[in-house]
Design a protein around this motif. Structure first.
Motif, short mmCIF file in Angstrom:
data_model
loop_
_atom_site.label_atom_id
_atom_site.label_comp_id
_atom_site.label_asym_id
_atom_site.label_seq_id
_atom_site.Cartn_x
_atom_site.Cartn_y
_atom_site.Cartn_z
N ASN A 114 -25.47 20.37 41.86
CA ASN A 114 -24.35 20.61 41.17
C ASN A 114 -23.72 19.37 40.75
O ASN A 114 -22.88 19.21 39.60
CB ASN A 114 -23.52 21.66 41.98
CG ASN A 114 -24.13 22.96 41.74
OD1 ASN A 114 -24.85 23.59 40.96
ND2 ASN A 114 -23.50 23.86 42.74
N THR A 115 -23.47 18.37 41.62
CA THR A 115 -22.79 17.21 41.28
C THR A 115 -23.44 16.55 40.28
O THR A 115 -22.76 15.92 39.25
CB THR A 115 -22.76 16.37 42.46
OG1 THR A 115 -22.16 17.00 43.66
CG2 THR A 115 -22.10 15.08 42.34
N HIS A 116 -24.76 16.36 40.33
CA HIS A 116 -25.34 15.82 39.16
C HIS A 116 -25.33 16.55 37.99
O HIS A 116 -24.84 15.74 36.78
CB HIS A 116 -26.97 15.69 39.45
CG HIS A 116 -27.50 14.67 40.46
ND1 HIS A 116 -27.05 13.40 40.39
CD2 HIS A 116 -28.18 14.86 41.42
CE1 HIS A 116 -27.47 12.86 41.46
NE2 HIS A 116 -28.33 13.67 42.07
N LEU A 117 -25.27 17.64 37.88
CA LEU A 117 -24.84 18.51 36.55
C LEU A 117 -23.52 18.30 36.00
O LEU A 117 -23.40 18.21 35.02
CB LEU A 117 -24.99 19.86 36.55
CG LEU A 117 -26.54 20.58 36.87
CD1 LEU A 117 -26.78 22.15 37.32
CD2 LEU A 117 -27.50 19.92 35.98
N ALA A 118 -22.68 18.30 37.18
CA ALA A 118 -21.22 18.04 36.62
C ALA A 118 -21.07 16.67 35.97
O ALA A 118 -20.22 16.30 34.97
CB ALA A 118 -20.30 18.18 37.76
N THR A 119 -21.67 15.55 36.58
CA THR A 119 -21.73 14.34 35.94
C THR A 119 -22.31 14.20 34.61
O THR A 119 -21.67 13.73 33.59
CB THR A 119 -22.39 13.19 36.81
OG1 THR A 119 -21.80 13.33 38.30
CG2 THR A 119 -22.45 11.90 36.43
N CYS A 120 -23.43 14.96 34.45
CA CYS A 120 -23.96 14.83 32.85
C CYS A 120 -23.33 15.67 32.13
O CYS A 120 -23.01 15.38 30.92
CB CYS A 120 -25.31 15.94 33.12
SG CYS A 120 -26.57 14.82 33.95
N ARG A 121 -22.53 16.90 32.52
CA ARG A 121 -21.59 17.58 31.38
C ARG A 121 -20.42 16.57 31.10
O ARG A 121 -19.81 16.97 29.90
CB ARG A 121 -20.94 18.93 32.07
CG ARG A 121 -22.13 19.88 32.22
CD ARG A 121 -21.69 21.25 32.50
NE ARG A 121 -22.55 22.54 32.29
CZ ARG A 121 -23.22 22.93 33.10
NH1 ARG A 121 -22.77 22.77 34.49
NH2 ARG A 121 -23.96 23.78 32.99
N THR A 122 -19.87 15.73 31.86
CA THR A 122 -18.82 14.84 31.57
C THR A 122 -19.23 13.81 30.40
O THR A 122 -18.43 13.57 29.60
CB THR A 122 -18.38 14.24 32.37
OG1 THR A 122 -19.60 13.16 32.77
CG2 THR A 122 -17.70 14.72 33.87
N LEU A 123 -20.67 13.78 30.02
CA LEU A 123 -20.87 12.95 28.90
C LEU A 123 -20.99 13.92 27.47
O LEU A 123 -21.13 13.33 26.33
CB LEU A 123 -22.54 12.56 29.18
CG LEU A 123 -22.54 11.61 30.39
CD1 LEU A 123 -24.19 11.20 30.58
CD2 LEU A 123 -21.83 10.28 30.09
N LEU A 124 -20.76 15.00 27.69
CA LEU A 124 -20.91 15.94 26.39
C LEU A 124 -19.33 16.08 25.87
O LEU A 124 -18.55 16.51 26.67
CB LEU A 124 -21.39 17.39 26.54
CG LEU A 124 -22.96 17.23 26.84
CD1 LEU A 124 -23.30 18.94 27.53
CD2 LEU A 124 -23.65 16.97 25.74
N LEU A 125 -19.40 15.97 24.52
CA LEU A 125 -17.81 16.30 24.11
C LEU A 125 -17.61 17.71 24.18
O LEU A 125 -18.20 18.39 24.15
CB LEU A 125 -17.74 15.74 22.66
CG LEU A 125 -18.01 14.36 22.39
CD1 LEU A 125 -17.94 14.25 20.89
CD2 LEU A 125 -16.71 13.43 22.96
N GLY A 126 -16.24 18.00 24.56
CA GLY A 126 -15.73 19.49 24.70
C GLY A 126 -16.08 20.15 25.69
O GLY A 126 -15.98 21.34 26.07
N SER A 127 -16.68 19.26 26.92
CA SER A 127 -16.81 19.92 28.25
C SER A 127 -16.01 19.63 29.11
O SER A 127 -14.99 18.71 29.05
CB SER A 127 -18.22 19.35 28.79
OG SER A 127 -19.13 19.60 27.82
#
Length: 127
Positions: A114-127
């Protein structure tokens, strides 16, 4: 004096280009890593018949597009290899989280995923 200025300007332009190429390469690897993680999540959700698979599929598609857009010439194989390695590692985390026999390890594996996914989501605009 003019020749020295020209050489200095050429050096600055060349150094900037090298720095930008390295930055582009790093970001392409980051996007590929996230594409791999969301691929693993999507496939794991399919395995468990979880409807959240559609969300993971959309996130994966976004990261695949971002990876393709930031890909440096000649880096395709390295990027794809990295993406597959990360996908396999993330899949192992998910297997431990869902099917592990030790509750403490399963909890830790899910937290790390979940931590890895949260980090990835910060790279997407609008997340």
């Amino acid at each position: 004096m003019s020749r020295i200025k020209t050489m200095c300007a050429a050096f600055v332009v060349m150094a900037t280009g090298i720095t930008q190429a390295a930055a582009n390469n790093d970001i392409a690897f980051s996007f590929a890593e996230c594409a791999g993680r969301f691929s693993a999540e999507m496939e794991h959700a399919w395995l468990l018949n979880d409807p959240v698979a559609q969300v993971y599929e959309q996130d994966r598609a976004s990261f695949v597009s971002l990876t393709d857009a930031s890909l440096a010439p000649g880096q395709g194989r390295a990027i794809l290899g990295h993406r597959v390695e990360v996908k396999l590692a993330h899949a192992a985390l998910l297997q431990q989280a869902s099917f592990g026999t030790r509750a403490d390890r399963a909890k830790t594996a899910r937290h790390v995923a979940n931590t890895h996914l949260a980090t990835c989501r910060t790279l997407l605009l609008g997340s």
